[in-house]
Design a protein around this motif. Structure first.
Motif, PDB file in Angstrom:
ATOM      1  N   VAL A 176       0.861  -1.173  -0.023  1.00 36.87           N
ATOM      2  CA  VAL A 176       0.061   0.108  -0.085  1.00 36.87           C
ATOM      3  C   VAL A 176       0.707   1.202  -0.146  1.00 36.87           C
ATOM      4  O   VAL A 176       0.657   2.051  -0.842  1.00 36.87           O
ATOM      5  CB  VAL A 176      -0.848   0.241   1.314  1.00 36.87           C
ATOM      6  N   TYR A 177       1.952   1.167   0.929  1.00 37.95           N
ATOM      7  CA  TYR A 177       2.822   2.549   0.951  1.00 37.95           C
ATOM      8  C   TYR A 177       3.463   2.626  -0.268  1.00 37.95           C
ATOM      9  O   TYR A 177       4.008   3.553  -0.767  1.00 37.95           O
ATOM     10  CB  TYR A 177       3.408   2.433   2.260  1.00 37.95           C
ATOM     11  N   ARG A 178       3.973   1.477  -0.624  1.00 38.64           N
ATOM     12  CA  ARG A 178       5.209   1.535  -1.535  1.00 38.64           C
ATOM     13  C   ARG A 178       4.499   1.870  -3.205  1.00 38.64           C
ATOM     14  O   ARG A 178       4.953   2.740  -3.870  1.00 38.64           O
ATOM     15  CB  ARG A 178       5.506  -0.123  -2.078  1.00 38.64           C
ATOM     16  N   ASP A 179       3.303   1.650  -3.288  1.00 43.93           N
ATOM     17  CA  ASP A 179       2.706   1.833  -4.477  1.00 43.93           C
ATOM     18  C   ASP A 179       2.284   3.626  -4.499  1.00 43.93           C
ATOM     19  O   ASP A 179       2.671   4.037  -5.674  1.00 43.93           O
ATOM     20  CB  ASP A 179       1.316   1.192  -4.784  1.00 43.93           C
ATOM     21  N   PHE A 180       1.879   4.366  -3.375  1.00 41.91           N
ATOM     22  CA  PHE A 180       1.923   5.285  -3.363  1.00 41.91           C
ATOM     23  C   PHE A 180       3.121   6.238  -3.700  1.00 41.91           C
ATOM     24  O   PHE A 180       3.246   7.016  -4.064  1.00 41.91           O
ATOM     25  CB  PHE A 180       1.139   5.822  -2.151  1.00 41.91           C
ATOM     26  N   VAL A 181       4.044   5.603  -2.631  1.00 43.30           N
ATOM     27  CA  VAL A 181       5.467   6.168  -2.692  1.00 43.30           C
ATOM     28  C   VAL A 181       6.041   6.477  -4.204  1.00 43.30           C
ATOM     29  O   VAL A 181       6.413   7.374  -4.507  1.00 43.30           O
ATOM     30  CB  VAL A 181       6.450   5.729  -1.694  1.00 43.30           C
ATOM     31  N   ASP A 182       5.986   5.428  -4.713  1.00 43.07           N
ATOM     32  CA  ASP A 182       6.833   5.217  -6.067  1.00 43.07           C
ATOM     33  C   ASP A 182       5.886   5.974  -6.958  1.00 43.07           C
ATOM     34  O   ASP A 182       6.558   6.799  -7.686  1.00 43.07           O
ATOM     35  CB  ASP A 182       6.498   3.593  -6.707  1.00 43.07           C
ATOM     36  N   LEU A 183       4.660   5.998  -7.247  1.00 38.83           N
ATOM     37  CA  LEU A 183       3.874   7.041  -8.006  1.00 38.83           C
ATOM     38  C   LEU A 183       4.106   8.203  -7.797  1.00 38.83           C
ATOM     39  O   LEU A 183       4.327   9.200  -8.810  1.00 38.83           O
ATOM     40  CB  LEU A 183       2.543   6.697  -8.180  1.00 38.83           C
ATOM     41  N   LEU A 201       7.786  11.387   0.566  1.00 42.51           N
ATOM     42  CA  LEU A 201       8.853  11.236   1.822  1.00 42.51           C
ATOM     43  C   LEU A 201       8.122  10.988   3.075  1.00 42.51           C
ATOM     44  O   LEU A 201       8.671  10.118   3.999  1.00 42.51           O
ATOM     45  CB  LEU A 201       9.929  12.239   1.626  1.00 42.51           C
ATOM     46  N   LEU A 202       7.205  11.968   3.439  1.00 38.76           N
ATOM     47  CA  LEU A 202       6.547  11.751   4.743  1.00 38.76           C
ATOM     48  C   LEU A 202       5.780  10.547   4.686  1.00 38.76           C
ATOM     49  O   LEU A 202       5.652   9.765   5.814  1.00 38.76           O
ATOM     50  CB  LEU A 202       5.479  12.940   4.854  1.00 38.76           C
ATOM     51  N   VAL A 203       4.996  10.179   3.624  1.00 41.33           N
ATOM     52  CA  VAL A 203       4.403   8.507   3.833  1.00 41.33           C
ATOM     53  C   VAL A 203       5.486   7.583   4.137  1.00 41.33           C
ATOM     54  O   VAL A 203       5.373   6.541   4.830  1.00 41.33           O
ATOM     55  CB  VAL A 203       3.621   8.502   2.524  1.00 41.33           C
ATOM     56  N   LEU A 204       6.588   7.707   3.317  1.00 44.83           N
ATOM     57  CA  LEU A 204       7.549   6.623   3.479  1.00 44.83           C
ATOM     58  C   LEU A 204       8.068   6.597   4.887  1.00 44.83           C
ATOM     59  O   LEU A 204       8.137   5.645   5.540  1.00 44.83           O
ATOM     60  CB  LEU A 204       8.888   6.891   2.512  1.00 44.83           C
ATOM     61  N   ALA A 205       8.481   7.782   5.359  1.00 41.73           N
ATOM     62  CA  ALA A 205       8.984   7.834   6.958  1.00 41.73           C
ATOM     63  C   ALA A 205       7.859   7.360   7.922  1.00 41.73           C
ATOM     64  O   ALA A 205       8.294   6.473   8.777  1.00 41.73           O
ATOM     65  CB  ALA A 205       9.328   9.093   7.163  1.00 41.73           C
ATOM     66  N   GLY A 206       6.762   7.499   7.468  1.00 44.21           N
ATOM     67  CA  GLY A 206       5.655   7.053   8.466  1.00 44.21           C
ATOM     68  C   GLY A 206       5.390   5.881   8.466  1.00 44.21           C
ATOM     69  O   GLY A 206       5.117   5.346   9.548  1.00 44.21           O
ATOM     70  N   SER A 207       5.415   5.062   7.490  1.00 39.91           N
ATOM     71  CA  SER A 207       5.234   3.838   7.252  1.00 39.91           C
ATOM     72  C   SER A 207       6.497   3.118   7.920  1.00 39.91           C
ATOM     73  O   SER A 207       6.236   1.962   8.794  1.00 39.91           O
ATOM     74  CB  SER A 207       5.304   3.440   5.685  1.00 39.91           C
ATOM     75  N   ARG A 208       7.583   3.525   7.934  1.00 39.39           N
ATOM     76  CA  ARG A 208       8.795   2.839   8.561  1.00 39.39           C
ATOM     77  C   ARG A 208       8.698   3.021   9.886  1.00 39.39           C
ATOM     78  O   ARG A 208       8.968   2.010  10.775  1.00 39.39           O
ATOM     79  CB  ARG A 208      10.112   3.469   8.017  1.00 39.39           C
ATOM     80  N   ALA A 209       8.188   4.168  10.404  1.00 44.50           N
ATOM     81  CA  ALA A 209       8.189   4.557  11.834  1.00 44.50           C
ATOM     82  C   ALA A 209       7.112   3.455  12.424  1.00 44.50           C
ATOM     83  O   ALA A 209       7.346   2.798  13.502  1.00 44.50           O
ATOM     84  CB  ALA A 209       7.760   5.853  12.213  1.00 44.50           C
ATOM     85  N   ALA A 210       5.946   3.225  11.574  1.00 50.37           N
ATOM     86  CA  ALA A 210       4.867   2.392  12.099  1.00 50.37           C
ATOM     87  C   ALA A 210       5.331   0.986  12.276  1.00 50.37           C
ATOM     88  O   ALA A 210       5.042   0.197  13.104  1.00 50.37           O
ATOM     89  CB  ALA A 210       3.523   2.500  11.420  1.00 50.37           C
ATOM     90  N   SER A 211       5.960   0.414  10.955  1.00 48.62           N
ATOM     91  CA  SER A 211       6.712  -0.679  11.047  1.00 48.62           C
ATOM     92  C   SER A 211       7.702  -1.005  12.345  1.00 48.62           C
ATOM     93  O   SER A 211       7.520  -2.140  12.742  1.00 48.62           O
ATOM     94  CB  SER A 211       7.586  -1.192   9.813  1.00 48.62           C
ATOM     95  N   LEU A 212       8.603  -0.035  12.646  1.00 52.18           N
ATOM     96  CA  LEU A 212       9.352  -0.334  13.623  1.00 52.18           C
ATOM     97  C   LEU A 212       8.655  -0.417  15.190  1.00 52.18           C
ATOM     98  O   LEU A 212       8.923  -1.092  15.842  1.00 52.18           O
ATOM     99  CB  LEU A 212      10.410   1.029  13.858  1.00 52.18           C
TER     100      LEU A 212
END
Length: 236
Positions: A176-183, A201-212
């Motif tokens: 979900v996050y990858r598709d948005f970030v890539d496009l 970049l904010l979506v990518l950072a937020g996704s990584r923070a949530a995963s952590l």
């Protein structure tokens, strides 16, 4: 017995043995039909369709979904009707019928309340975005991916620990996050759009923070003995 065979078929499918899964579902269908349990019959038909799609037997999958849809419409079960239409939309896209897939998705959204749906709330927007992207409708796809990201964020905030620490939801969320970030990143470069680049970049950072955060919670074990400070910070 019908439900036991259904569960057995699901296990076979998880193991990648789709031919054996299909046989188990077919047996479940026959028993449910003889016992006059239409709910179980429709459920087995729906799962049979999923197995046949994996076998690339699209004609068989269409027939199974049609049978499931017919039974569920007769039973006036809107949520289950919506589920079958979602699966039919996936099949249409697998066959390259992108417009047909979008039409079926619209029908699914219009036919079910989804109050007790097992489908993640972000799935439909993600599916729509992927399908629109295949049609080269990139701005519409980006909007759908953005909605999917927001729904995924909301789901993560309220999901039980067991939901987001299992492998399948984690992989789906990553997509979900990858598709948005890539496009978003691609369009920001093409259009020299700094705001879109920042959003990516904010979506990518937020996704990584949530995963952590989710990994840290999983490492605490089943007791979930979180300190009070954790909940204070989470509320903030």
């Amino acid at each position: 017995l019908a439900r036991a065979l259904l569960n057995y078929g699901d296990t076979e499918a998880e193991l990648g043995r789709f031919s054996d899964a299909a046989k188990s579902f077919q047996n479940s269908i026959q028993i449910a039909r003889e016992a006059r349990i239409p709910i179980e019959e429709a459920l087995a038909e729906d799962h049979l369709g999923l197995a046949l799609v994996e076998k690339r037997n699209f004609a068989g999958a269409r027939a199974a979904y049609a049978a499931a849809l017919r039974i569920r419409l007769s039973a006036c079960d809107p949520d289950q009707v919506a589920t079958t239409r979602e699966h039919m939309a996936e099949l249409a896209r697998e066959e390259g019928d992108y417009l047909g897939a979008l039409k079926l998705l619209d029908e699914a959204e219009g036919s079910g309340t989804r109050n007790l749906s097992s489908t993640p709330p972000y799935w439909r927007q993600q599916f729509r975005g992927e399908t629109l992207l295949a049609l080269e409708r990139r701005d519409e796809a980006l909007a759908s991916f953005r909605y999917a990201v927001r729904a995924a964020d909301k789901w993560r905030r309220h999901a039980l620990p067991g939901d987001f620490t299992s492998i399948q939801p984690s992989a789906t969320l990553h997509g979900v996050y990858r598709d948005f970030v890539d496009l978003a990143a691609t369009l920001s470069i093409e259009r020299h759009d700094s705001l879109l680049a920042r959003e990516s970049l904010l979506v990518l950072a937020g996704s990584r923070a949530a995963s952590l955060r989710e990994q840290r919670i999983a490492s605490l074990g089943r007791q979930m003995q979180l300190p009070p400070r954790y909940f204070e910070l989470l509320s903030q």
